[in-house]
Every structure is written in structure tokens, then in C-alpha cells.
Design a protein around this motif. Structure first.
Motif, PDB file in Angstrom:
ATOM      1  N   ALA A 113       1.111  -1.391  -0.020  1.00 52.41           N
ATOM      2  CA  ALA A 113       0.077  -0.173   0.181  1.00 52.41           C
ATOM      3  C   ALA A 113       0.707   0.993  -0.074  1.00 52.41           C
ATOM      4  CB  ALA A 113      -0.447   0.530   1.258  1.00 52.41           C
ATOM      5  N   ALA A 114       2.400   1.319   0.588  1.00 48.54           N
ATOM      6  CA  ALA A 114       2.842   2.432   0.335  1.00 48.54           C
ATOM      7  C   ALA A 114       3.742   2.390  -0.890  1.00 48.54           C
ATOM      8  CB  ALA A 114       4.278   2.080   1.049  1.00 48.54           C
ATOM      9  N   GLN A 115       3.047   1.543  -2.020  1.00 53.57           N
ATOM     10  CA  GLN A 115       3.227   1.806  -3.338  1.00 53.57           C
ATOM     11  C   GLN A 115       2.661   2.286  -4.398  1.00 53.57           C
ATOM     12  OE1 GLN A 115       6.611  -0.828  -4.312  1.00 53.57           O
ATOM     13  NE2 GLN A 115       6.288  -0.607  -6.967  1.00 53.57           N
ATOM     14  N   GLU A 126      10.019  -2.268  -8.047  1.00 56.17           N
ATOM     15  CA  GLU A 126      10.923  -1.849  -6.731  1.00 56.17           C
ATOM     16  C   GLU A 126      10.903  -0.617  -7.239  1.00 56.17           C
ATOM     17  OE1 GLU A 126      11.305  -6.201  -5.179  1.00 56.17           O
ATOM     18  OE2 GLU A 126      11.170  -4.451  -7.052  1.00 56.17           O
ATOM     19  N   ASP A 127      10.831  -0.153  -8.577  1.00 54.29           N
ATOM     20  CA  ASP A 127      12.108   1.108  -9.102  1.00 54.29           C
ATOM     21  C   ASP A 127      10.606   2.170  -9.575  1.00 54.29           C
ATOM     22  OD1 ASP A 127      14.552  -0.328  -9.004  1.00 54.29           O
ATOM     23  OD2 ASP A 127      14.018  -1.323 -11.022  1.00 54.29           O
ATOM     24  N   ASP A 128       9.173   1.092  -8.906  1.00 56.71           N
ATOM     25  CA  ASP A 128       7.977   2.231  -9.710  1.00 56.71           C
ATOM     26  C   ASP A 128       8.233   3.689  -8.546  1.00 56.71           C
ATOM     27  OD1 ASP A 128       7.173   0.758 -11.772  1.00 56.71           O
ATOM     28  OD2 ASP A 128       6.562  -0.795 -11.467  1.00 56.71           O
ATOM     29  N   PRO A 129       7.891   4.838  -9.016  1.00 56.27           N
ATOM     30  CA  PRO A 129       7.019   6.069  -8.180  1.00 56.27           C
ATOM     31  C   PRO A 129       6.450   5.431  -7.274  1.00 56.27           C
ATOM     32  CG  PRO A 129       7.532   6.945 -10.064  1.00 56.27           C
ATOM     33  CD  PRO A 129       7.931   5.151 -11.239  1.00 56.27           C
ATOM     34  N   ALA A 276       2.288  -7.607  -8.265  1.00 55.24           N
ATOM     35  CA  ALA A 276       3.680  -6.883  -7.608  1.00 55.24           C
ATOM     36  C   ALA A 276       4.462  -8.176  -7.476  1.00 55.24           C
ATOM     37  CB  ALA A 276       3.274  -6.395  -6.740  1.00 55.24           C
ATOM     38  N   ARG A 277       5.942  -8.892  -8.574  1.00 58.53           N
ATOM     39  CA  ARG A 277       6.328  -9.881  -8.505  1.00 58.53           C
ATOM     40  C   ARG A 277       7.796  -9.832  -7.286  1.00 58.53           C
ATOM     41  NH1 ARG A 277       3.976 -13.097 -12.295  1.00 58.53           N
ATOM     42  NH2 ARG A 277       3.041 -12.493 -14.416  1.00 58.53           N
ATOM     43  N   PRO A 278       8.233 -11.014  -6.554  1.00 59.01           N
ATOM     44  CA  PRO A 278       9.266 -10.838  -5.705  1.00 59.01           C
ATOM     45  C   PRO A 278      10.289 -11.716  -6.713  1.00 59.01           C
ATOM     46  CG  PRO A 278       8.343 -12.895  -6.126  1.00 59.01           C
ATOM     47  CD  PRO A 278       7.548 -12.639  -6.818  1.00 59.01           C
TER      48      PRO A 278
END
Length: 303
Positions: A113-115, A126-129, A276-278
Motif C-alpha cells: 500500500a506504500a507503493q 521496486e523501481d516504480d514511483p 507485484a512479483r518478488p
């Protein structure tokens, strides 16, 4: 020599499973929470925490541990922006600063939810704003920034929705309705959602506690394969030795019905995609073991 880990929020669904996972793998655990529980394991001891909306001196607890996993916070509650800020952001900030001063590694458990909001048409990395859409997500993102600003040793984890023994929220609802001996109108839903078993989450925590390359990094945590709601229901009913019994009601009809019932938020969590893949965590050497949300994940006792 065993690593001693302070786990905050130890009495919640995720915390209780994590405590037993760590203790069974030769970690010593200080299980800190507002409700002190007996975890019935020789490697786990309980410690009290106050309401984290009030100032708290972390030093006495930090002196007893080698590393911290910070789970404590407010989630899935009717809280205002200030409460989220005090508990999820400011308390984390105080802990991060204290851990930095004492040279303790901090694993901060944030949230997807932070993303993003409840859904995303594009696959998340992880690179997405980051673009949180509610108070909870904004407080978690602010806490992440505080952890980095403390300039100590840290790892940030952004898990997706977690399932397992004692689960709450959407998974609990889906599993309950899957047990009903009636047809369900979700057969046409095609949106894929990333999910995470509590055991896979716990194994990811062990990896970042012990892998030096995880320090100073942020990782999305999810089971490698996303699922749909029909997948979840079919698998659950298979464990009950039942046919899926899913009706293919058109998605547009379902969307209109959920909106008319005032359940738009619920529709976004089950009818819209969030993948959202790891990938980054897998590249670090993570080896998730469970991929079925209907598995008997852990043998930790319920409260």
C-alpha cells in the motif's frame, strides 16, 4: 551463536506465525506487543509494548537483541490521518533512530500500500514511483523514508496481502464463502492478484536478517505466481472435496452490483488486478516454499 531478534507486533496474525517460524529455526526471539502472550517455546520470551501513539524509549529492548523486525502498527482500522502518522510513521522513526544509534539491523515491514492503491493496471516493481492512495499507505511510505533517513542498517519489505492461519481481511472472507454449499458468481473474474503465504513471508524475513546483500535495500514480497478469485475459490473447494461450482456472471454486471451496494473498495480488491512479483528478492536467493493459499501453512496455535 544464535541471533536474538526483537519482533514488534508479535501478537498479531503475522507476528505470531513469524515468532514460531524464527524460534523453530534457532533464532532467539523477544516477542514484543501490547498484549503479552506465552508463545510456549524455549527460544521465545515476551516483552510488553505501550501504545505506540505515545513516546517510548526503545533502548532497553534494543540492548537485548541483535536485530529488529518491526511489524507493529495500525492496519485495517478506522483511524484518522493523525493516528496513522503517530503509530505507523513517528513510532517507526523513533525506533529507526534508536536502532541506528545502537548499531542494530532493522527490518521494517511496510506494505504494498506504500507503493500503490488497491489495484494497479501495470505490474509493480521496486523501481516504480510510490503512489499510495490512503492514509495507511501514506503513513507506511513516510515510515520507509524515516528508516532511510536514520542512516542505520536496514531492510524494507513491502509484502502484498498475506494469508495463513489466523488470516484476516479478504482472504478470510473468501475462504468463508468458499465453504458455503451454494454456487458463487465469480467464475468470470480474470484479474490476477499477487498474494503471499505467511510462511513465505517468514522465510523472506530470515533471508534478509542473514544476507548482508539485503542491507540498505527494499523488496516486494509475494508468492511468485499471482492468482485470480476463481483460483482461490476452486482450490479451497477442492480441499473440501467439492466441485468449484462457479457461475460466470459477466464482470460488468458484477462491477455495477458492487458499486450499487456501496462495495467499490471491495470490488477493487477482488475484481481489479494487482501484480507485484518478488523478482528482486528471488535474485537475492530467496526460495519460497508454499504457493497454495489453501495449504495448512503453519502449526502455530491460534489465540
Amino acid at each position: 551463536m544464535a541471533i536474538t531478534v526483537l519482533v514488534t507486533g508479535a501478537d498479531g496474525f503475522i507476528g505470531r506465525n513469524l515468532i514460531h517460524y524464527l524460534a523453530s529455526r534457532n533464532f532467539k526471539v523477544i516477542a514484543a506487543s501490547r498484549t503479552v502472550s506465552d508463545f510456549k517455546h524455549p527460544s521465545a520470551v515476551s516483552a510488553p509494548l505501550p501504545d505506540l501513539a505515545t513516546p517510548f524509549d526503545w533502548q532497553p529492548l534494543l540492548e537485548k537483541c541483535d536485530a529488529v523486525v518491526h511489524l507493529a502498527g495500525i492496519a485495517h482500522r478506522f483511524a484518522d490521518e493523525e493516528q496513522y502518522n503517530l503509530v505507523n510513521h513517528r513510532a517507526t522513526e523513533a525506533l529507526a533512530n534508536a536502532a541506528s544509534r545502537q548499531g542494530k539491523h532493522l527490518v521494517f515491514v511496510s506494505s504494498i500500500a506504500a507503493q500503490s492503491g488497491s489495484f494497479s493496471q501495470a505490474e509493480l516493481t521496486e523501481d516504480d514511483p510510490p503512489k499510495p492512495t490512503n492514509s495507511y499507505g501514506r503513513s507506511k511510505l513516510a515510515a520507509e523514508e524515516s528508516v532511510r533517513a536514520a542512516r542505520g542498517s536496514f531492510t524494507i519489505l513491502r509484502p502484498v496481502v498475506i494469508y495463513g492461519q489466523g488470516e484476516k481481511g479478504n482472504f478470510s472472507v473468501i475462504h468463508r464463502i468458499s465453504g458455503l454449499p451454494i454456487p458463487l458468481p465469480f467464475g468470470a473474474l480474470k484479474a490476477q492478484r499477487s498474494v503471499l503465504s505467511v510462511e513465505n513471508f517468514s522465510s523472506a524475513v530470515v533471508l534478509v536478517l542473514t544476507e548482508p546483500r539485503a542491507r540498505g535495500e527494499m523488496f516486494i514480497v509475494s508468492d511468485p505466481t499471482p492468482l485470480t478469485v476463481p483460483d482461490l475459490i476452486s482450490r479451497r473447494r477442492a480441499t473440501l472435496v467439492r466441485a468449484p461450482w462457479l457461475l460466470s456472471v459477466p464482470e460488468n454486471w458484477m462491477r455495477v452490483f458492487f458499486a450499487a451496494a456501496g462495495w467499490t473498495g471491495l470490488w477493487q480488491r477482488i475484481g481489479e488486478p494487482l501484480i507485484a512479483r518478488p523478482t528482486k528478492l528471488l535474485a537475492l536467493g530467496w526460495k519460497p516454499t508454499l504457493s497454495d493459499p489453501n495449504s495448512d501453512l503453519m502449526n502455530a496455535p491460534r489465540k
